[in-house]
Design a protein around this motif. Sequence first.
Motif, PDB file in Angstrom:
ATOM      1  N   LEU A  69     -18.305  12.901  13.054  1.00 28.44           N
ATOM      2  CA  LEU A  69     -16.891  12.541  13.137  1.00 28.44           C
ATOM      3  C   LEU A  69     -16.536  12.022  14.531  1.00 28.44           C
ATOM      4  CD1 LEU A  69     -15.156  15.406  11.120  1.00 28.44           C
ATOM      5  CD2 LEU A  69     -15.235  12.976  10.527  1.00 28.44           C
ATOM      6  N   ALA A  70     -17.124  12.631  15.546  1.00 23.02           N
ATOM      7  CA  ALA A  70     -16.854  12.178  16.912  1.00 23.02           C
ATOM      8  C   ALA A  70     -17.351  10.753  17.116  1.00 23.02           C
ATOM      9  CB  ALA A  70     -17.515  13.124  17.912  1.00 23.02           C
ATOM     10  N   SER A 107     -11.037  15.122  13.637  1.00 19.52           N
ATOM     11  CA  SER A 107     -12.038  15.443  14.656  1.00 19.52           C
ATOM     12  C   SER A 107     -11.604  16.647  15.488  1.00 19.52           C
ATOM     13  CB  SER A 107     -12.261  14.230  15.568  1.00 19.52           C
ATOM     14  OG  SER A 107     -12.764  13.132  14.841  1.00 19.52           O
ATOM     15  N   SER A 151      -8.562  11.214  14.549  1.00 21.68           N
ATOM     16  CA  SER A 151      -8.449  12.099  15.717  1.00 21.68           C
ATOM     17  C   SER A 151      -8.010  13.502  15.304  1.00 21.68           C
ATOM     18  CB  SER A 151      -7.469  11.506  16.726  1.00 21.68           C
ATOM     19  OG  SER A 151      -6.148  11.465  16.205  1.00 21.68           O
ATOM     20  N   LEU A 157      -7.036  14.617  20.107  1.00 21.82           N
ATOM     21  CA  LEU A 157      -8.443  15.033  20.117  1.00 21.82           C
ATOM     22  C   LEU A 157      -8.712  16.062  21.206  1.00 21.82           C
ATOM     23  CD1 LEU A 157     -11.110  14.390  18.651  1.00 21.82           C
ATOM     24  CD2 LEU A 157     -11.577  12.715  20.437  1.00 21.82           C
ATOM     25  N   THR A 191     -19.406  17.584  12.879  1.00 23.57           N
ATOM     26  CA  THR A 191     -18.525  17.373  14.024  1.00 23.57           C
ATOM     27  C   THR A 191     -19.010  16.212  14.873  1.00 23.57           C
ATOM     28  OG1 THR A 191     -18.009  19.739  14.079  1.00 23.57           O
ATOM     29  CG2 THR A 191     -17.521  18.461  16.060  1.00 23.57           C
ATOM     30  N   TYR A 198     -15.046   8.417  15.257  1.00 22.12           N
ATOM     31  CA  TYR A 198     -13.787   8.231  15.991  1.00 22.12           C
ATOM     32  C   TYR A 198     -13.975   7.245  17.140  1.00 22.12           C
ATOM     33  CZ  TYR A 198     -10.102   9.009  19.354  1.00 22.12           C
ATOM     34  OH  TYR A 198      -9.080   8.814  20.255  1.00 22.12           O
TER      35      TYR A 198
END
Length: 268
Positions: free
Chosen positions: A50-51, A30, A27, A121, A47, A54
């Motif tokens: 990574l989202a 991210s 988190s 986040l 990005t 997560y």
Amino acid sequence: MLKLLKYEWKACARICLPLYGAMLLMSIVSALMATDGAQDIMNGIPTAILAMLYFALLVATFVVTAVILIQRFYKNLLGDEGYLMFTLPVTVTQHIWSKVIIAVAICCLSGIVAALSISILGANTGLIWGISMVLGEFGRSVAEDPNVLGYLIEGILLLVISIISGVLYLYLCMALGHLAKKHRVLMSVVWYFVLSTAAQFVLSFVMVGLANGPMENVMTALANALNGVPQQTLVHGVLLSFCVAAAIPGAICYAGTHYILQHKLNLE
């Protein structure tokens, strides 16, 4: 009992805690990659990846937590480890409650870590500011009316009782499934759906009974009797009634699980 709790906590924590740490770390990364400068890198592809990672880790955390709690009860008490566990100088009640207490603790910790990671986040979106505003408003509400704090405590109590009842329900399904001579895991799943269907039928029957027939007159009389009761008292009464209603199925599941482990357990 304390040794059982310590042993159970270590067995769950060695898997869950690293997973929680990974989720918090993901988190943070991210959140850093969600800045305008980071999103310009490769058109924001890192990005987005990574989202997604997560989100997958968030889902995996709850799934793994549930699997561990189920596995701990099944293997530790109904599997091969049961031969050792039931030779310890502790009662069946202590065995069950040591599992339940750690299960509730792990479930609550999972929720707290998930909420914290989501807050991290969303730090760039004003989520932290929104949470602080809500907490500030809650503090002002408590100062004006102390009953608000009571509502919060009763709400938390209701949540904990609901989790306990849910855990005990899973334990009962596994204990009933273990009574079968073959395919015990499959029978545990079958018992889960059978009992869930039966519970839904009973709940629907009760709700229909409350809305129609003689129970309608009883509910009307009860509403008239409570007409002059202060609103704060009614809210407390409703929340506490929900707590009792949530505890009843939990007590039934506990009694059934205890009876099976005490009198019908077959580890062969």
